[in-house]
Motif scaffolding. Structure first.
Motif, PDB file in Angstrom:
ATOM      1  N   ASN A  30       0.890  -1.213   0.087  1.00  0.00           N
ATOM      2  CA  ASN A  30       0.078  -0.141  -0.031  1.00  0.00           C
ATOM      3  C   ASN A  30       0.968   1.182   0.132  1.00  0.00           C
ATOM      4  O   ASN A  30       1.829   1.353   0.856  1.00  0.00           O
ATOM      5  CB  ASN A  30      -0.801  -0.105   1.139  1.00  0.00           C
ATOM      6  CG  ASN A  30      -2.144   0.990   0.879  1.00  0.00           C
ATOM      7  OD1 ASN A  30      -2.546   0.950  -0.191  1.00  0.00           O
ATOM      8  ND2 ASN A  30      -2.296   1.686   2.083  1.00  0.00           N
ATOM      9  N   PHE A  39      -3.322   4.373  -1.706  1.00  0.00           N
ATOM     10  CA  PHE A  39      -3.803   3.277  -2.985  1.00  0.00           C
ATOM     11  C   PHE A  39      -2.826   1.943  -2.995  1.00  0.00           C
ATOM     12  O   PHE A  39      -2.003   2.112  -2.608  1.00  0.00           O
ATOM     13  CB  PHE A  39      -3.595   3.996  -4.277  1.00  0.00           C
ATOM     14  CG  PHE A  39      -2.427   4.355  -4.786  1.00  0.00           C
ATOM     15  CD1 PHE A  39      -1.630   3.480  -5.629  1.00  0.00           C
ATOM     16  CD2 PHE A  39      -1.966   5.727  -4.476  1.00  0.00           C
ATOM     17  CE1 PHE A  39      -0.586   3.732  -6.187  1.00  0.00           C
ATOM     18  CE2 PHE A  39      -0.601   5.928  -4.973  1.00  0.00           C
ATOM     19  CZ  PHE A  39       0.117   5.136  -5.715  1.00  0.00           C
ATOM     20  N   ASN A  42      -0.548  -2.693  -6.742  1.00  0.00           N
ATOM     21  CA  ASN A  42      -0.970  -3.375  -7.659  1.00  0.00           C
ATOM     22  C   ASN A  42      -1.889  -2.794  -8.903  1.00  0.00           C
ATOM     23  O   ASN A  42      -1.789  -3.004  -9.869  1.00  0.00           O
ATOM     24  CB  ASN A  42      -1.906  -4.594  -7.330  1.00  0.00           C
ATOM     25  CG  ASN A  42      -0.799  -5.560  -6.510  1.00  0.00           C
ATOM     26  OD1 ASN A  42       0.465  -5.408  -6.460  1.00  0.00           O
ATOM     27  ND2 ASN A  42      -1.405  -6.724  -6.020  1.00  0.00           N
ATOM     28  N   GLN A  43      -2.344  -1.660  -8.484  1.00  0.00           N
ATOM     29  CA  GLN A  43      -3.248  -0.734  -9.227  1.00  0.00           C
ATOM     30  C   GLN A  43      -2.625   0.086 -10.429  1.00  0.00           C
ATOM     31  O   GLN A  43      -3.205   0.579 -11.276  1.00  0.00           O
ATOM     32  CB  GLN A  43      -4.227  -0.193  -8.679  1.00  0.00           C
ATOM     33  CG  GLN A  43      -5.329  -0.943  -7.736  1.00  0.00           C
ATOM     34  CD  GLN A  43      -6.404  -0.187  -7.203  1.00  0.00           C
ATOM     35  OE1 GLN A  43      -6.587   1.153  -7.603  1.00  0.00           O
ATOM     36  NE2 GLN A  43      -7.311  -0.620  -6.368  1.00  0.00           N
ATOM     37  N   ARG A  47       0.325  -0.650 -15.782  1.00  0.00           N
ATOM     38  CA  ARG A  47      -0.248   0.488 -16.486  1.00  0.00           C
ATOM     39  C   ARG A  47       0.878   1.109 -17.184  1.00  0.00           C
ATOM     40  O   ARG A  47       2.018   1.313 -16.976  1.00  0.00           O
ATOM     41  CB  ARG A  47      -0.872   1.393 -15.332  1.00  0.00           C
ATOM     42  CG  ARG A  47      -2.161   0.689 -14.711  1.00  0.00           C
ATOM     43  CD  ARG A  47      -3.045   0.349 -15.534  1.00  0.00           C
ATOM     44  NE  ARG A  47      -4.459  -0.071 -14.931  1.00  0.00           N
ATOM     45  CZ  ARG A  47      -5.252   0.696 -14.238  1.00  0.00           C
ATOM     46  NH1 ARG A  47      -5.284   1.811 -14.356  1.00  0.00           N
ATOM     47  NH2 ARG A  47      -6.328   0.113 -13.681  1.00  0.00           N
ATOM     48  N   PRO A  59     -13.740   4.164  -2.992  1.00  0.00           N
ATOM     49  CA  PRO A  59     -13.488   3.192  -3.892  1.00  0.00           C
ATOM     50  C   PRO A  59     -14.753   2.574  -4.546  1.00  0.00           C
ATOM     51  O   PRO A  59     -15.903   2.872  -3.678  1.00  0.00           O
ATOM     52  CB  PRO A  59     -12.725   1.946  -3.267  1.00  0.00           C
ATOM     53  CG  PRO A  59     -13.139   1.865  -1.866  1.00  0.00           C
ATOM     54  CD  PRO A  59     -13.369   3.533  -1.364  1.00  0.00           C
ATOM     55  N   ASP A  62     -15.719  -2.660  -7.323  1.00  0.00           N
ATOM     56  CA  ASP A  62     -14.527  -3.511  -7.529  1.00  0.00           C
ATOM     57  C   ASP A  62     -13.476  -3.334  -6.595  1.00  0.00           C
ATOM     58  O   ASP A  62     -12.432  -4.165  -6.756  1.00  0.00           O
ATOM     59  CB  ASP A  62     -14.351  -3.417  -8.725  1.00  0.00           C
ATOM     60  CG  ASP A  62     -15.304  -3.958  -9.844  1.00  0.00           C
ATOM     61  OD1 ASP A  62     -16.134  -4.564  -9.432  1.00  0.00           O
ATOM     62  OD2 ASP A  62     -15.258  -3.458 -11.087  1.00  0.00           O
ATOM     63  N   HIS A  64     -11.517  -0.582  -6.461  1.00  0.00           N
ATOM     64  CA  HIS A  64     -10.459   0.311  -7.388  1.00  0.00           C
ATOM     65  C   HIS A  64     -10.378   1.627  -6.788  1.00  0.00           C
ATOM     66  O   HIS A  64     -11.599   2.253  -6.676  1.00  0.00           O
ATOM     67  CB  HIS A  64     -10.592   0.330  -8.950  1.00  0.00           C
ATOM     68  CG  HIS A  64     -10.177  -1.022  -9.453  1.00  0.00           C
ATOM     69  ND1 HIS A  64     -10.968  -2.100  -9.510  1.00  0.00           N
ATOM     70  CD2 HIS A  64      -9.290  -1.255 -10.167  1.00  0.00           C
ATOM     71  CE1 HIS A  64     -10.565  -3.122 -10.309  1.00  0.00           C
ATOM     72  NE2 HIS A  64      -9.240  -2.662 -10.758  1.00  0.00           N
ATOM     73  N   LEU A  66      -8.147   3.966  -7.695  1.00  0.00           N
ATOM     74  CA  LEU A  66      -7.450   4.869  -8.671  1.00  0.00           C
ATOM     75  C   LEU A  66      -8.383   4.909  -9.910  1.00  0.00           C
ATOM     76  O   LEU A  66      -9.189   3.869 -10.413  1.00  0.00           O
ATOM     77  CB  LEU A  66      -6.108   4.280  -9.122  1.00  0.00           C
ATOM     78  CG  LEU A  66      -5.061   4.395  -8.053  1.00  0.00           C
ATOM     79  CD1 LEU A  66      -3.837   3.838  -8.502  1.00  0.00           C
ATOM     80  CD2 LEU A  66      -4.907   5.804  -7.504  1.00  0.00           C
ATOM     81  N   ARG A  67      -8.362   6.239 -10.493  1.00  0.00           N
ATOM     82  CA  ARG A  67      -9.063   6.260 -11.904  1.00  0.00           C
ATOM     83  C   ARG A  67      -8.075   6.933 -12.732  1.00  0.00           C
ATOM     84  O   ARG A  67      -7.607   7.934 -12.321  1.00  0.00           O
ATOM     85  CB  ARG A  67     -10.257   7.247 -11.546  1.00  0.00           C
ATOM     86  CG  ARG A  67     -11.060   7.466 -13.001  1.00  0.00           C
ATOM     87  CD  ARG A  67     -12.369   8.218 -12.697  1.00  0.00           C
ATOM     88  NE  ARG A  67     -11.856   9.571 -12.575  1.00  0.00           N
ATOM     89  CZ  ARG A  67     -11.946  10.601 -13.553  1.00  0.00           C
ATOM     90  NH1 ARG A  67     -12.065  10.215 -14.848  1.00  0.00           N
ATOM     91  NH2 ARG A  67     -11.379  11.924 -13.251  1.00  0.00           N
TER      92      ARG A  67
END
Length: 541
Positions: A30, A39, A42-43, A47, A59, A62, A64, A66-67
């Protein structure tokens, strides 16, 4: 250069407050950005780089946090900010116009009552919406009673402050030497890298002529089979680095040997563990190869301790104690101590010859003992090769960045350089370099030649303390400096930013290695007298 964000690598995050945060993309961890939120790492792994992410306050279903902010949204916000009150005439799209604001700030009274939105309402917006940052900024602009009285520049600054405070966005960029230098100077301890700025690093690399030498050429026969690999002759540089490896990283980046291939291509990672795939070794490969170091495009670092201090190289996936087999620096970077360079027979590793062991005795040993024997032999072979290559000389350049006396360093390293090699010495202060330039000046060189002639003739005593270095080995000593200053260029005004940091200016000494002529040198010809004689005959005729 980079395609996607790899795991277990260092990356830089550009925050809205114009600050940089460097972190390692460790899977299943994290990442906390302070007031901007946190965040899961892994997100962002896998990318693309240079994508702008926004941390949601809540969030989605799902999980998530981050956007990815699309490019259309970023471009729309930029156009709205730039086109607000531009004052262009209708139908005139080709001629650029300079907007001149007609308003002024003389009638504005800075009070808290001009903002109608309270902190309780702002906190309520944060709890009620996933993307509360944009809504808060919109409500702040609507509820500001004196916004229409501000000038265009004041409105832009006001909106920029609110974006930095409420927009929880960041952009992931790949790690490079410029970002690392900026991060250490602005957010860490600048003295750790001798206050070496990015523009001075570029000056050092340019004067040292550190460059990329190209790839190897593979020669094939008529049948299309590989015949041999042709290695081009490339540069060999001698480096004395007391900046924790920052100078080594900058020179390696210029030479094209800093980034590992899996980071450059984004390939070579195992799908299950997301770790760099390591080659498997058989029993036949247990015996180490003799040629473990590259003979071209090398950086040889001389250090005063048992181990070199190259901690900055960890940000580029290289560990000096446990180098990766696929990293270019594992073969192109060589290290040795001053004791090994000046007195190799007194070094325990260089002087220790491994005992000869027969194959029968080697087969009777346990695998751990056999592995330790091969490890010591490989270490002894590597140290021997590095020390012998360095003492043989023939380097194409010398780069020094240390607080030690530069004259004591150049006394032992300049004779190791080839002809026309570039010598570059960095110091945060100018006084040591002024003394060094005086030691290699023309007057000092003339006095040294006269002194050596008198010593050879027996007319003077040999006193080395008068000449700590040989001034005939370097030509054209010069001092340089460079400092990039940020400027504000706005419609109708140009002025520097007044919040620049101070610190040491940073100076660079540069000279060229020359090979002094052996014996007595005399001038030949009487061209000046001949020309004068011809001129006299022309006048009399």
């Amino acid at each position: 250069m980079h395609s996607s964000i790899p795991p277990n690598a260092y990356v830089a995050l550009k925050l809205p407050s114009d600050s940089t945060k460097i972190l390692q993309t460790t899977p299943h961890s994290n990442i906390s950005l302070g007031k901007y939120g946190s965040f899961p790492c892994n997100q962002i792994i896998g990318r693309p780089f240079y994508a702008t992410f926004e941390i949601a306050d809540h969030p989605d279903a799902d999980g998530h946090v981050l956007r990815i902010v699309p490019a259309t949204e970023l471009h729309t916000e930029a156009l709205l900010a730039d086109g607000e009150g531009d004052g262009e005439a209708e139908g005139d799209t080709n001629t650029p116009s300079i907007p001149v604001p007609q308003e002024d700030n003389r009638n504005i009274i800075d009070q808290g009552s001009t903002q109608q939105l309270t902190m309780a309402q702002i906190e309520e917006l944060k709890q009620s919406s996933t993307h509360a940052g944009r809504e808060i900024i919109a409500r702040l602009l609507e509820s500001h009673s004196a916004l229409d009285q501000k000038t265009q520049f004041s409105r832009a600054k006001y909106m920029l402050r609110k974006r930095k405070k409420y927009m929880h966005r960041f952009t992931v960029v790949p790690m490079d030497v410029g970002l690392l230098t900026e991060w250490v100077i602005e957010q860490k301890v600048p003295g750790r890298i001798m206050e070496l700025r990015d523009e001075v690093l570029g000056l050092v690399g340019a004067w040292a002529n550190v460059h990329y030498g190209g790839e190897s050429e593979v020669a094939t026969d008529n049948a299309g089979k590989v015949d041999e690999v042709v290695k081009r002759a490339r540069g060999r540089w001698l480096v004395v680095d007391d900046t924790g490896g920052l100078v080594v990283a900058a020179m390696a980046e210029r030479a094209g040997i800093l980034y590992p291939p899996e980071v450059l291509s984004g390939e070579g990672f195992d799908s299950s563990t997301r770790q760099p795939a390591k080659p498997t070794l058989s029993m036949e490969d247990e015996t180490p190869a003799e040629g473990v170091s590259a003979s071209h495009t090398t950086l040889t670092v001389i250090h005063p301790n048992l181990q070199p201090n190259l901690s900055m190289l960890k940000y580029f996936s290289h560990d000096v104690n446990e180098p990766s087999e696929t990293h270019p620096l594992s073969t192109h970077l060589k290290t040795l101590s001053w004791l090994q360079l000046l007195h190799p027979s007194e070094d325990a590793i260089y002087d220790m010859v491994p005992p000869e062991v027969t194959e029968e005795e080697l087969a009777s040993w346990k695998p751990s003992k056999r592995g330790m024997h091969f490890k010591k032999k490989r270490r002894w072979t590597r140290v021997r090769n590095v020390v012998d290559e360095t003492r043989a000389g023939g380097f194409d350049g010398l780069i020094v960045a240390t607080l030690m006396d530069p004259a004591s360093i150049l006394k032992h390293t300049v004779p190791l350089l080839a002809g026309s090699a570039q010598v570059v010495v960095y110091s945060p202060y100018v006084e040591p370099l002024v003394q060094l330039a005086d030691l290699y000046s023309t007057a000092r060189r003339t006095a040294y030649i006269t002194y050596k002639r008198e010593v050879a003739e027996g007319a003077a005593e040999d006193k080395e303390e008068d000449f700590p270095v040989d001034p005939t080995l370097l030509l054209a000593p010069t001092l340089h400096t460079s400092r990039v200053r940020a400027w504000q260029v706005l419609p109708g005004r140009t002025h520097p930013l007044m919040t620049g940091r101070g610190g040491a200016e940073g100076y660079v000494f540069h000279a060229v290695r020359v090979l002094p002529a052996i014996g007595k040198v005399e001038a030949r010809g009487v061209q000046a007298k001949k020309r004068r004689k011809l001129a006299d005959e022309t006048e009399t005729s």
